[in-house]
Design a protein around this motif. Structure first.
Motif, PDB file in Angstrom:
ATOM      1  N   LEU A   1       7.839 -11.621  40.358  1.00  0.00           N
ATOM      2  CA  LEU A   1       9.041 -12.433  40.138  1.00  0.00           C
ATOM      3  C   LEU A   1       8.639 -13.817  39.662  1.00  0.00           C
ATOM      4  O   LEU A   1       7.877 -14.513  40.332  1.00  0.00           O
ATOM      5  CB  LEU A   1       9.855 -12.551  41.427  1.00  0.00           C
ATOM      6  N   MET A   2       9.159 -14.218  38.487  1.00  0.00           N
ATOM      7  CA  MET A   2       9.017 -15.580  37.993  1.00  0.00           C
ATOM      8  C   MET A   2      10.384 -16.247  38.115  1.00  0.00           C
ATOM      9  O   MET A   2      11.340 -15.854  37.443  1.00  0.00           O
ATOM     10  CB  MET A   2       8.543 -15.589  36.543  1.00  0.00           C
ATOM     11  N   LEU A   3      10.463 -17.247  38.994  1.00  0.00           N
ATOM     12  CA  LEU A   3      11.744 -17.871  39.339  1.00  0.00           C
ATOM     13  C   LEU A   3      11.830 -19.269  38.763  1.00  0.00           C
ATOM     14  O   LEU A   3      11.007 -20.137  39.075  1.00  0.00           O
ATOM     15  CB  LEU A   3      11.883 -17.935  40.860  1.00  0.00           C
ATOM     16  N   ASN A   4      12.844 -19.506  37.934  1.00  0.00           N
ATOM     17  CA  ASN A   4      13.058 -20.840  37.388  1.00  0.00           C
ATOM     18  C   ASN A   4      13.911 -21.678  38.338  1.00  0.00           C
ATOM     19  O   ASN A   4      14.976 -21.251  38.776  1.00  0.00           O
ATOM     20  CB  ASN A   4      13.765 -20.757  36.032  1.00  0.00           C
ATOM     21  N   ILE A   5      13.410 -22.883  38.635  1.00  0.00           N
ATOM     22  CA  ILE A   5      14.178 -23.884  39.354  1.00  0.00           C
ATOM     23  C   ILE A   5      14.565 -24.943  38.330  1.00  0.00           C
ATOM     24  O   ILE A   5      13.721 -25.728  37.890  1.00  0.00           O
ATOM     25  CB  ILE A   5      13.356 -24.512  40.498  1.00  0.00           C
TER      26      ILE A   5
ATOM     27  N   CYS B   1      16.545 -17.152  37.219  1.00  0.00           N
ATOM     28  CA  CYS B   1      16.690 -18.544  37.645  1.00  0.00           C
ATOM     29  C   CYS B   1      17.763 -18.625  38.717  1.00  0.00           C
ATOM     30  O   CYS B   1      18.608 -17.735  38.839  1.00  0.00           O
ATOM     31  CB  CYS B   1      17.030 -19.440  36.456  1.00  0.00           C
ATOM     32  N   ILE B   2      17.732 -19.716  39.481  1.00  0.00           N
ATOM     33  CA  ILE B   2      18.744 -19.853  40.526  1.00  0.00           C
ATOM     34  C   ILE B   2      20.044 -20.431  39.970  1.00  0.00           C
ATOM     35  O   ILE B   2      21.079 -20.342  40.625  1.00  0.00           O
ATOM     36  CB  ILE B   2      18.238 -20.704  41.716  1.00  0.00           C
ATOM     37  N   GLY B   3      19.974 -21.014  38.783  1.00  0.00           N
ATOM     38  CA  GLY B   3      21.173 -21.509  38.117  1.00  0.00           C
ATOM     39  C   GLY B   3      21.178 -21.019  36.682  1.00  0.00           C
ATOM     40  O   GLY B   3      21.076 -19.828  36.423  1.00  0.00           O
ATOM     41  N   HIS B   4      21.273 -21.943  35.735  1.00  0.00           N
ATOM     42  CA  HIS B   4      21.083 -21.617  34.325  1.00  0.00           C
ATOM     43  C   HIS B   4      19.658 -22.002  33.937  1.00  0.00           C
ATOM     44  O   HIS B   4      18.993 -22.769  34.627  1.00  0.00           O
ATOM     45  CB  HIS B   4      22.104 -22.358  33.459  1.00  0.00           C
ATOM     46  N   TRP B   5      19.191 -21.491  32.811  1.00  0.00           N
ATOM     47  CA  TRP B   5      17.815 -21.776  32.410  1.00  0.00           C
ATOM     48  C   TRP B   5      17.597 -23.282  32.266  1.00  0.00           C
ATOM     49  O   TRP B   5      16.664 -23.837  32.829  1.00  0.00           O
ATOM     50  CB  TRP B   5      17.475 -21.061  31.105  1.00  0.00           C
ATOM     51  N   HIS B   6      18.456 -23.937  31.486  1.00  0.00           N
ATOM     52  CA  HIS B   6      18.429 -25.392  31.406  1.00  0.00           C
ATOM     53  C   HIS B   6      19.406 -25.960  32.437  1.00  0.00           C
ATOM     54  O   HIS B   6      20.445 -25.356  32.718  1.00  0.00           O
ATOM     55  CB  HIS B   6      18.828 -25.873  30.004  1.00  0.00           C
ATOM     56  N   TYR B   7      19.069 -27.109  32.963  1.00  0.00           N
ATOM     57  CA  TYR B   7      19.862 -27.692  34.040  1.00  0.00           C
ATOM     58  C   TYR B   7      21.323 -27.863  33.612  1.00  0.00           C
ATOM     59  O   TYR B   7      21.610 -28.347  32.512  1.00  0.00           O
ATOM     60  CB  TYR B   7      19.294 -29.047  34.464  1.00  0.00           C
ATOM     61  N   ASP B   8      22.225 -27.468  34.506  1.00  0.00           N
ATOM     62  CA  ASP B   8      23.661 -27.543  34.243  1.00  0.00           C
ATOM     63  C   ASP B   8      24.324 -28.232  35.434  1.00  0.00           C
ATOM     64  O   ASP B   8      24.356 -27.686  36.542  1.00  0.00           O
ATOM     65  CB  ASP B   8      24.234 -26.145  34.044  1.00  0.00           C
TER      66      ASP B   8
ATOM     67  N   ASP C   1       8.004  -8.145  30.257  1.00  0.00           N
ATOM     68  CA  ASP C   1       8.861  -9.082  30.964  1.00  0.00           C
ATOM     69  C   ASP C   1      10.310  -8.643  30.821  1.00  0.00           C
ATOM     70  O   ASP C   1      10.777  -8.370  29.713  1.00  0.00           O
ATOM     71  CB  ASP C   1       8.687 -10.507  30.421  1.00  0.00           C
ATOM     72  N   ILE C   2      11.002  -8.584  31.949  1.00  0.00           N
ATOM     73  CA  ILE C   2      12.414  -8.226  31.967  1.00  0.00           C
ATOM     74  C   ILE C   2      13.201  -9.475  32.327  1.00  0.00           C
ATOM     75  O   ILE C   2      13.011 -10.053  33.394  1.00  0.00           O
ATOM     76  CB  ILE C   2      12.698  -7.102  32.982  1.00  0.00           C
ATOM     77  N   GLU C   3      14.093  -9.899  31.444  1.00  0.00           N
ATOM     78  CA  GLU C   3      14.859 -11.120  31.683  1.00  0.00           C
ATOM     79  C   GLU C   3      16.098 -10.827  32.512  1.00  0.00           C
ATOM     80  O   GLU C   3      16.920  -9.991  32.149  1.00  0.00           O
ATOM     81  CB  GLU C   3      15.262 -11.771  30.358  1.00  0.00           C
ATOM     82  N   LYS C   4      16.214 -11.522  33.638  1.00  0.00           N
ATOM     83  CA  LYS C   4      17.366 -11.389  34.527  1.00  0.00           C
ATOM     84  C   LYS C   4      17.684  -9.919  34.804  1.00  0.00           C
ATOM     85  O   LYS C   4      18.818  -9.467  34.644  1.00  0.00           O
ATOM     86  CB  LYS C   4      18.590 -12.104  33.945  1.00  0.00           C
ATOM     87  N   GLY C   5      16.671  -9.186  35.218  1.00  0.00           N
ATOM     88  CA  GLY C   5      16.884  -7.791  35.536  1.00  0.00           C
ATOM     89  C   GLY C   5      15.673  -7.168  36.182  1.00  0.00           C
ATOM     90  O   GLY C   5      14.610  -7.779  36.259  1.00  0.00           O
ATOM     91  N   GLN C   6      15.852  -5.950  36.643  1.00  0.00           N
ATOM     92  CA  GLN C   6      14.795  -5.232  37.326  1.00  0.00           C
ATOM     93  C   GLN C   6      14.728  -3.793  36.847  1.00  0.00           C
ATOM     94  O   GLN C   6      15.755  -3.194  36.530  1.00  0.00           O
ATOM     95  CB  GLN C   6      15.037  -5.235  38.843  1.00  0.00           C
ATOM     96  N   SER C   7      13.516  -3.262  36.821  1.00  0.00           N
ATOM     97  CA  SER C   7      13.357  -1.834  36.590  1.00  0.00           C
ATOM     98  C   SER C   7      13.990  -1.082  37.748  1.00  0.00           C
ATOM     99  O   SER C   7      14.055  -1.572  38.875  1.00  0.00           O
ATOM    100  CB  SER C   7      11.872  -1.484  36.490  1.00  0.00           C
ATOM    101  N   ASN C   8      14.443   0.119  37.466  1.00  0.00           N
ATOM    102  CA  ASN C   8      15.022   0.967  38.502  1.00  0.00           C
ATOM    103  C   ASN C   8      14.040   2.000  39.032  1.00  0.00           C
ATOM    104  O   ASN C   8      14.424   2.904  39.783  1.00  0.00           O
ATOM    105  CB  ASN C   8      16.282   1.651  37.963  1.00  0.00           C
ATOM    106  N   ASN C   9      12.771   1.850  38.635  1.00  0.00           N
ATOM    107  CA  ASN C   9      11.738   2.798  39.049  1.00  0.00           C
ATOM    108  C   ASN C   9      10.427   2.056  39.278  1.00  0.00           C
ATOM    109  O   ASN C   9      10.265   0.905  38.857  1.00  0.00           O
ATOM    110  CB  ASN C   9      11.515   3.865  37.959  1.00  0.00           C
ATOM    111  N   ILE C  10       9.472   2.718  39.926  1.00  0.00           N
ATOM    112  CA  ILE C  10       8.117   2.185  39.984  1.00  0.00           C
ATOM    113  C   ILE C  10       7.525   2.293  38.588  1.00  0.00           C
ATOM    114  O   ILE C  10       7.462   3.395  38.009  1.00  0.00           O
ATOM    115  CB  ILE C  10       7.246   2.971  40.989  1.00  0.00           C
TER     116      ILE C  10
END
Length: 547
Positions: free
Chosen positions: A395-399, A359-366, A340-349
């Protein structure tokens, strides 16, 4: 003998006993609950194969929700409210009073989750295209959000909402036909809550300790009379080295660099709580917010948990159908679980499936993110999804969820817009696999390298119509043009006749979102695709199906 080799002795050398170097001493623990094919060693867990459901799903949504969302002040509230002079310390005093009188345990008490409707939210997430849903089972604040046998007092059925949060989420996910996941973070409460042992250094409360070391005996006449806050805070121990440095926690995340080593009792309690969670709610995926596995390398507790989960699944299915995720994995560990890569992406396959969580905001509601309209756009989320999928990831997206259990109207609008794109283009996402290359274009040339858990998202240039991402499925090649070409022509250099990536003859190209067949011309250096004059909705990412 190094730690890993000691743990590898496992079942084979010790005939059912497991060696764990804790506090510098070799200690023996009981056999794991679930004997089976997998043993609690990295070598044994490396036999794991990621199930196809996870590889096909590509997109999940997460409710990173618990009592720290009640103040609506963002991430790590329960730690930072005890950091004198910090933003959250000031918010806490304004909202609730001084942390020597009103601590985080008291925040839990006022958290009621009275507008929580798990079925409505999960159905929304299913409708917009999520194939799995994840709920937070506990955070570093150490409150279990389920009917916890081994945390019997400090859990959400006895405190705050007095509801089994995980049971509610699970029921909704199963009813919706989604795979169900849980995230587990509580292994770090031991050092994470050390700020609660502090006191102000100046002002009217100088020298008066915060509530981090209060015990059952201190509760006479309070709402928590008869309860022991140390079951929550776990602060009856010496501080870690340099504990007053607020950033030191990050250097000690892997249980090194002078961290106060957790006790055997703490470790085994965490192990038992997590096994109880797994056995009660049967998650399809368990996400650990840890370097590798929880409490590694000072304990094999995480190894025992993973082996138990895999063996449990294997007894029920012909193949292991569960997933475990962890962070900062070495080559062997990536075979044993999903990276699992937190707030990032691999640059390769990546050769093995992986996941990014963001997440679309902060992990905990702000509330400030809402007030200032600082959420990620649907466009940003979709671009992230396409890029991640092209590199063999999910992609695991936190709302973020408000303290009361609802999401706000700005978040809902973003989720709905994501769903519109997914409904039109999902053939280019679900069930796909990486192609020979993940893509082309200038964006990738500007991205940042991964650091620590990840944290390289948003460091590259914005995507343009020159940026292409590829995936394949069955006999189809999908090429997604990451913006609408203003001149109406998408130029895909990797599909030039002399580039040797695509050897077959191109017979047909369709715009996935509308099904419209497009004219094209292939020359030696590139494939030119002629887009229609009319833009479809959400044309910031345009999937092409190439036959």
């Amino acid at each position: 003998m190094n730690r890993r080799n000691a743990l590898k002795l496992g079942a084979s050398a010790l005939a059912g006993l497991y060696l764990s170097p804790l506090l510098g001493q070799s200690q023996l623990f009981s056999s794991p609950l679930n004997n089976g094919v997998f043993e609690p060693t990295w070598d044994s867990l490396s036999k794991y194969i990621v199930p196809d459901w996870f590889r096909d799903a590509k997109f999940g949504i997460w409710a990173h929700w618990g009592p720290q969302c009640e103040p609506e002040a963002g991430d790590w509230y329960a730690r930072e409210m005890y950091q004198e002079g910090s933003k959250k310390y000031k918010i806490h005093i304004e909202k609730y009073g001084h942390p020597s009188k009103f601590g985080f345990k008291d925040v839990i008490n006022i958290w009621k989750a009275d507008n929580w409707n798990p079925e409505e939210l999960v159905n929304l997430y299913k409708d917009v295209g999520a194939k799995y849903f994840m709920a937070m089972a506990n955070h570093h604040d150490n409150l279990d959000l389920y009917d916890s046998k081994y945390q019997p007092n400090w859990n959400s059925t006895k405190m705050g909402p007095k509801k089994d949060i995980i049971a509610g989420w699970e029921k909704a996910a199963r009813k919706a036909g989604l795979r169900f996941a849980v995230s587990v973070h509580a292994a770090h409460a031991w050092s994470w809550f050390e700020t609660a042992q502090r006191a102000d250094t100046k002002g009217n409360y100088a020298g008066i300790p915060y509530d981090g070391k209060v015990t059952k005996a201190d509760g006479v006449g309070t709402w928590w009379e008869g309860l022991d806050p140390q079951e929550l805070y776990a602060q009856n121990h010496i501080l870690s080295e340099n504990s007053l440095n607020d950033g030191q926690i990050h250097k000690q995340w892997d249980w090194g660099n002078g961290v106060a080593k957790p006790s055997n009792e703490y470790i085994e309690k965490f192990h038992n709580r997590t096994i109880d969670l797994i056995d009660k709610y049967n998650p399809d995926l368990v996400y650990f917010d840890d370097t590798a596995l929880p409490l590694w390398p000072v304990s094999d507790a995480g190894l025992r948990i993973a082996a138990h989960l895999y063996n449990k699944s294997l007894k029920k299915n012909k193949n292991v159908q569960t997933v475990v995720t962890g962070k900062i994995l070495d080559e062997q560990q990536r075979k044993a679980m999903v990276w699992d890569i937190e707030k990032g992406q691999s640059n390769n396959i990546e050769p093995l499936p992986w996941q990014t969580d963001t997440c679309i905001g902060h992990w905990h509601y702000d509330r400030s993110v809402y007030d200032n309209k600082k959420y990620k756009s649907a466009k940003t989320v979709i671009h992230t999804l396409i890029d991640v999928v092209s590199k063999n990831g999910n992609l695991m997206l936190n709302i973020p969820v408000r303290g009361d259990g609802s999401i706000d109207e700005l978040e809902r609008a973003i989720v709905v817009e994501i769903g519109l794109w997914m409904k039109a283009n999902s053939d280019s996402i679900y069930g796909t696999r990486p192609w020979k290359i993940f893509g082309e274009g200038p964006q990738q040339e500007s991205v940042g390298a991964l650091t620590a858990q990840g944290f390289n998202e948003g460091k590259g240039k914005p995507y343009t119509s020159e940026d292409i991402r590829f995936v394949q499925k069955a006999r189809m090649l999908y090429a997604t043009v990451m913006d609408w070409p203003e001149n109406g022509i998408a130029v895909i250099k990797s599909l030039g006749a002399e580039k040797n990536f695509y050897s077959g003859k191109i017979k047909q190209i369709k715009l996935v979102s509308t099904g419209q067949k497009l004219d094209f011309k292939q020359n030696a250096q590139a494939l030119e695709v002629y887009f229609p004059k009319q833009k479809p909705q959400n044309s910031y990412a345009n999937a092409l199906e190439i036959t």
